[in-house]
Design a protein around this motif. Sequence first.
Motif, mmCIF file in Angstrom:
data_model
loop_
_atom_site.group_PDB
_atom_site.id
_atom_site.type_symbol
_atom_site.label_atom_id
_atom_site.label_comp_id
_atom_site.label_asym_id
_atom_site.label_seq_id
_atom_site.Cartn_x
_atom_site.Cartn_y
_atom_site.Cartn_z
ATOM 1 N N ALA A 90 38.449 47.722 48.377
ATOM 2 C CA ALA A 90 38.053 48.739 47.256
ATOM 3 C C ALA A 90 39.444 48.968 46.253
ATOM 4 C CB ALA A 90 37.798 50.096 47.857
ATOM 5 N N PHE A 91 39.355 49.118 45.136
ATOM 6 C CA PHE A 91 40.495 49.229 44.539
ATOM 7 C C PHE A 91 40.455 50.766 43.363
ATOM 8 C CE2 PHE A 91 40.192 45.029 45.010
ATOM 9 C CZ PHE A 91 41.742 44.644 45.282
ATOM 10 N N ARG A 92 41.219 51.451 43.630
ATOM 11 C CA ARG A 92 41.329 52.745 43.041
ATOM 12 C C ARG A 92 41.499 52.883 41.416
ATOM 13 N NH1 ARG A 92 38.116 53.822 46.891
ATOM 14 N NH2 ARG A 92 38.882 54.732 48.517
ATOM 15 N N SER A 93 42.669 51.734 41.119
ATOM 16 C CA SER A 93 42.767 51.768 39.888
ATOM 17 C C SER A 93 43.360 50.340 39.733
ATOM 18 C CB SER A 93 43.916 52.296 39.622
ATOM 19 O OG SER A 93 44.788 52.061 38.408
ATOM 20 N N GLN A 94 43.220 49.578 38.488
ATOM 21 C CA GLN A 94 43.603 47.990 38.254
ATOM 22 C C GLN A 94 44.407 47.922 37.278
ATOM 23 O OE1 GLN A 94 40.287 45.018 38.546
ATOM 24 N NE2 GLN A 94 39.045 46.879 38.364
ATOM 25 N N LEU B 114 46.054 40.817 49.265
ATOM 26 C CA LEU B 114 44.864 41.647 48.482
ATOM 27 C C LEU B 114 45.153 42.756 47.929
ATOM 28 C CD1 LEU B 114 42.436 41.419 51.545
ATOM 29 C CD2 LEU B 114 42.425 40.125 49.460
ATOM 30 N N GLN B 115 46.246 43.686 48.263
ATOM 31 C CA GLN B 115 46.697 45.036 47.597
ATOM 32 C C GLN B 115 45.512 46.077 47.070
ATOM 33 O OE1 GLN B 115 48.929 43.164 43.960
ATOM 34 N NE2 GLN B 115 50.923 43.784 45.184
ATOM 35 N N ALA B 116 44.626 45.848 47.938
ATOM 36 C CA ALA B 116 43.467 46.713 47.884
ATOM 37 C C ALA B 116 44.071 48.008 48.476
ATOM 38 C CB ALA B 116 42.266 46.480 48.730
ATOM 39 N N ASP B 117 43.241 49.389 47.746
ATOM 40 C CA ASP B 117 43.586 50.782 48.342
ATOM 41 C C ASP B 117 43.093 51.114 49.484
ATOM 42 O OD1 ASP B 117 45.287 51.578 46.133
ATOM 43 O OD2 ASP B 117 43.599 51.056 44.831
ATOM 44 N N ASP B 118 41.849 50.009 49.846
ATOM 45 C CA ASP B 118 41.140 50.631 50.936
ATOM 46 C C ASP B 118 40.365 49.177 51.676
ATOM 47 O OD1 ASP B 118 40.085 51.797 53.238
ATOM 48 O OD2 ASP B 118 38.767 53.275 52.127
ATOM 49 N N LEU B 119 40.476 48.880 52.885
ATOM 50 C CA LEU B 119 39.651 47.739 53.137
ATOM 51 C C LEU B 119 38.712 48.153 54.290
ATOM 52 C CD1 LEU B 119 42.785 45.199 53.089
ATOM 53 C CD2 LEU B 119 40.723 44.902 51.767
ATOM 54 N N LEU B 120 37.738 47.032 54.408
ATOM 55 C CA LEU B 120 36.710 47.228 55.644
ATOM 56 C C LEU B 120 36.471 45.702 55.820
ATOM 57 C CD1 LEU B 120 35.023 48.975 57.398
ATOM 58 C CD2 LEU B 120 32.879 48.516 55.890
ATOM 59 N N ASN B 121 36.367 45.383 57.278
ATOM 60 C CA ASN B 121 36.023 44.231 57.525
ATOM 61 C C ASN B 121 35.574 44.077 59.102
ATOM 62 O OD1 ASN B 121 35.950 41.342 58.094
ATOM 63 N ND2 ASN B 121 38.140 41.255 58.899
ATOM 64 N N THR C 122 47.881 48.607 37.447
ATOM 65 C CA THR C 122 49.126 48.072 37.562
ATOM 66 C C THR C 122 48.921 46.502 37.935
ATOM 67 O OG1 THR C 122 48.763 48.736 39.992
ATOM 68 C CG2 THR C 122 49.953 50.336 38.594
ATOM 69 N N GLY C 123 47.787 45.899 37.727
ATOM 70 C CA GLY C 123 47.577 44.435 38.040
ATOM 71 C C GLY C 123 46.922 44.062 39.378
ATOM 72 N N LYS C 124 46.636 45.279 40.035
ATOM 73 C CA LYS C 124 45.929 44.886 41.229
ATOM 74 C C LYS C 124 44.339 44.572 40.778
ATOM 75 C CE LYS C 124 46.700 48.634 43.389
ATOM 76 N NZ LYS C 124 46.731 49.765 44.562
ATOM 77 N N ALA C 125 43.786 43.748 41.338
ATOM 78 C CA ALA C 125 42.493 43.359 41.087
ATOM 79 C C ALA C 125 41.738 42.707 42.336
ATOM 80 C CB ALA C 125 42.352 42.570 40.035
ATOM 81 N N PRO C 126 40.596 42.613 42.419
ATOM 82 C CA PRO C 126 40.031 41.887 43.567
ATOM 83 C C PRO C 126 39.987 40.252 43.422
ATOM 84 C CG PRO C 126 38.296 43.471 42.464
ATOM 85 C CD PRO C 126 39.496 43.391 41.599
ATOM 86 N N HIS C 127 40.125 39.595 44.763
ATOM 87 C CA HIS C 127 40.432 38.354 44.528
ATOM 88 C C HIS C 127 38.895 37.565 44.794
ATOM 89 C CE1 HIS C 127 44.847 37.874 45.344
ATOM 90 N NE2 HIS C 127 44.565 39.146 45.354
ATOM 91 N N SER C 128 38.807 36.865 43.653
ATOM 92 C CA SER C 128 37.310 36.083 44.013
ATOM 93 C C SER C 128 37.057 35.360 44.956
ATOM 94 C CB SER C 128 37.042 35.450 42.912
ATOM 95 O OG SER C 128 35.800 34.684 42.717
ATOM 96 N N PRO C 129 36.098 35.526 45.875
ATOM 97 C CA PRO C 129 35.772 34.521 46.927
ATOM 98 C C PRO C 129 35.655 33.220 46.631
ATOM 99 C CG PRO C 129 34.591 36.433 47.198
ATOM 100 C CD PRO C 129 35.289 36.706 45.998
ATOM 101 N N LYS C 130 35.210 33.008 45.210
ATOM 102 C CA LYS C 130 35.127 31.643 44.590
ATOM 103 C C LYS C 130 36.556 30.891 44.564
ATOM 104 C CE LYS C 130 34.597 31.418 40.054
ATOM 105 N NZ LYS C 130 33.597 31.564 38.761
ATOM 106 N N ASN C 131 37.422 31.500 44.493
ATOM 107 C CA ASN C 131 38.724 30.819 44.662
ATOM 108 C C ASN C 131 39.379 31.018 45.840
ATOM 109 O OD1 ASN C 131 38.529 30.474 41.724
ATOM 110 N ND2 ASN C 131 39.286 32.476 41.592
ATOM 111 N N CYS C 132 39.159 32.031 46.459
ATOM 112 C CA CYS C 132 39.604 32.246 48.042
ATOM 113 C C CYS C 132 38.951 31.383 49.111
ATOM 114 C CB CYS C 132 39.663 33.323 48.634
ATOM 115 S SG CYS C 132 40.599 34.819 47.489
ATOM 116 N N LEU C 133 37.966 31.093 49.067
ATOM 117 C CA LEU C 133 37.191 30.499 50.084
ATOM 118 C C LEU C 133 37.540 28.808 50.385
ATOM 119 C CD1 LEU C 133 33.476 31.654 49.905
ATOM 120 C CD2 LEU C 133 34.912 31.932 51.895
#
Length: 216
Positions: free
Chosen positions: A89-93, A65-72, A95-106
């Motif tokens: 949560a992503f503080r910056s994108q 995920l490479q997120a800066d902070d996570l809650l589950n 460097t290539g870090k970005a949210p993974h779409s549930p549309k693809n992950c599920l």
Amino acid sequence: MLSFLNSGPARLVTLLLLLQAALLYSSIRPEVIPASPALAEVPKTMGSWQLQDEGVIDPEIRQILQADDLLNRSYVNPAGAGANLFVAAFRSQRTGKAPHSPKNCLPGNGWAPLESGQYPIDVGPAGPIKVNRYVVAHGDQRSLVLYWYQSRDRVVASEYEAKFWVILDAIRLNRTDTALVRVVVPIVDRETERATQTAVDFVKSFYGILQQYLPA
């Protein structure tokens, strides 16, 4: 030659060049990284919903995920209905870090989409928001999924629109922070509408609270 410079294609090329120049300029400036409270500080009680379980995210998943902070977390309401809240949560994108779409992950995790679309939710003073709504199945199990991308006070359902705003925010504000917010509610006895309303009630209970834990 002059007629071409006044044409639509020439104006489009000019706009793209200006946009490219603005992106280049924004990329060499030190980025503004806004501060915000840790997601772990999100309350265990939100409205009528109480914390049921603090989910554990495996180190391998965190690395992906490479997120800066996570809650589950899993919450439950007085009627016994449960809902899972996941925030990345992503503080910056930059460097290539970005949210993974549930549309693809599920689907990658074995959940097949049965229904998909966008769904409006009235979250009160913050105004109505539009989120993604999915019905997914894994064997005999079915779940209702709501998710969206949240940057500052803006909620976006479309992945493409979210990327557009990242570019615009980078140019205007020198920021690229965002968060993926996802809610999952089990569908019991194929009662999809009941699961939808449970998810909507849960979103209404935490939306205003969660805003305090994401950069303003």
